[in-house]
Design a protein around this motif. Structure first.
Motif, PDB file in Angstrom:
ATOM      1  N   TYR A   1      -0.690  -2.704  -1.681  1.00  0.00           N
ATOM      2  CA  TYR A   1      -2.028  -2.281  -2.065  1.00  0.00           C
ATOM      3  C   TYR A   1      -3.012  -3.199  -1.364  1.00  0.00           C
ATOM      4  O   TYR A   1      -2.807  -4.424  -1.296  1.00  0.00           O
ATOM      5  N   ALA A   2      -4.081  -2.618  -0.848  1.00  0.00           N
ATOM      6  CA  ALA A   2      -5.073  -3.398  -0.109  1.00  0.00           C
ATOM      7  C   ALA A   2      -6.465  -2.995  -0.544  1.00  0.00           C
ATOM      8  O   ALA A   2      -6.739  -1.845  -0.864  1.00  0.00           O
ATOM      9  N   GLY A   3      -7.364  -3.960  -0.541  1.00  0.00           N
ATOM     10  CA  GLY A   3      -8.752  -3.678  -0.869  1.00  0.00           C
ATOM     11  C   GLY A   3      -9.555  -4.948  -0.902  1.00  0.00           C
ATOM     12  O   GLY A   3      -9.140  -5.990  -0.409  1.00  0.00           O
ATOM     13  N   GLY A   4     -10.717  -4.846  -1.506  1.00  0.00           N
ATOM     14  CA  GLY A   4     -11.534  -6.034  -1.665  1.00  0.00           C
ATOM     15  C   GLY A   4     -12.766  -6.043  -0.803  1.00  0.00           C
ATOM     16  O   GLY A   4     -13.039  -5.120  -0.031  1.00  0.00           O
ATOM     17  N   ALA A   5     -13.517  -7.136  -0.936  1.00  0.00           N
ATOM     18  CA  ALA A   5     -14.779  -7.312  -0.241  1.00  0.00           C
ATOM     19  C   ALA A   5     -14.547  -7.419   1.263  1.00  0.00           C
ATOM     20  O   ALA A   5     -13.432  -7.662   1.724  1.00  0.00           O
ATOM     21  N   ALA A   6     -15.648  -7.258   2.021  1.00  0.00           N
ATOM     22  CA  ALA A   6     -15.554  -7.403   3.466  1.00  0.00           C
ATOM     23  C   ALA A   6     -15.021  -8.789   3.811  1.00  0.00           C
ATOM     24  O   ALA A   6     -15.319  -9.766   3.111  1.00  0.00           O
TER      25      ALA A   6
END
Length: 291
Positions: free
Chosen positions: A61-66
């Motif tokens: 799973y991947a995500g998050g702020a720049a």
């Protein structure tokens, strides 16, 4: 779309707000484990992905702020249970930084090698995965058996490591037998959410009995205490005050063996703080990782 529905949709996209009160390093106030719902499916800010590596396809799973100037945070799961129980923590990290929760080869939705990988191979698989995503260096946070994988990674690939969080590191040498570990797991089950058992059941089923047995044997035979003095990265050791798998004496030993270690104890928590108290977990990690 009606205005009320638009507001609800925007709120869902943002996810739950980070709570400084609940994330007090002293652990005096903890959000209720409402984050259990995020383990059923990834929140909007986290995407399920697959990438090919020398160890087969690896799910994450991947995500998050720049991406900021500092490294992302990579979450490593525990014994057989895969990355879904890391999602509550990932959800709280996502507003702060890039975050990844991976399924090691043989577990979760990643490919299943014919033979179970050794601990050094599991560590190498993380580095292979990082290369596939062009991640040169990262912070790492692991739970339980994941700390054993992480210790191998930190020794074998120090250039890939920035800061480390060992949450509930195993295995305590004073209880390095199957019987003693099972006894401690039963005691710890009183501190865990029933939903965690459902996640574990599915992940254990996917892994299969042969891999389960091999992983348990590997965990019990591993001597993490021999590698800890070789880890030069700053490391934070975290345990729940109600965690029978990681008694205070063992947490203190882990901290003492680490050249740059410190320890934090969270009251009213068991072994899987990453799942049951993610807001507090991230609240303690945040200043250590400079998020």
């Amino acid at each position: 779309m009606p205005r009320k529905a638009q507001k609800a949709e925007k709120a869902a996209d943002r996810g739950p707000a980070f709570s400084p009160r609940a994330a007090s390093p002293e652990g005096r106030e903890v959000d209720p484990p409402s984050d259990e719902r995020t383990a059923k499916a990834p929140p909007a800010s986290l995407k399920s992905r697959m990438v090919r590596t020398a160890f087969g396809r690896m799910h994450f799973y991947a995500g998050g702020a720049a991406p900021p100037a500092q490294p992302p945070v990579i979450l490593i799961h525990g014994l057989v249970i895969a990355s879904r129980y890391m999602l509550p923590t990932a959800h709280h990290l996502a507003p702060l930084c890039p975050v990844y929760a991976i399924d090691l080869p043989g577990y979760g939705r990643s490919d299943k090698p014919a033979s179970s990988l050794t601990l050094p191979e599991l560590a190498d698989s993380v580095v292979e995965w990082m290369g596939a995503l062009s991640i040169p260096r990262a912070h790492f946070a692991a739970n339980s058996f994941g700390c054993q994988v992480l210790s191998h990674l930190a020794v074998r690939h120090p250039q890939r490591v920035d800061r480390l969080v060992f949450q509930g590191p195993t295995v305590d040498p004073a209880a390095r037998t199957l019987l003693r570990q099972v006894g401690r797991i039963i005691r710890n089950s009183r501190e865990e959410s029933p939903r965690l058992g459902l996640l574990m059941a599915k992940d254990y089923w996917q892994a299969g009995i042969k891999r389960i047995v091999a992983t348990i044997r590997m965990a019990l035979e591993d001597r993490i205490e021999e590698r800890l003095p070789l880890i030069n990265a700053p490391a934070l050791v975290m345990r729940g005050a109600r965690d029978p798998l990681v008694p205070q004496a063992w947490a203190d030993t882990v901290t003492r063996l680490l050249p740059h270690g410190r320890v934090v104890v969270l009251p009213r928590c068991g072994h899987t703080i990453n799942y049951t108290s993610p807001a507090e977990f991230v609240g303690v990690m945040r200043p250590f990782l400079h998020l």
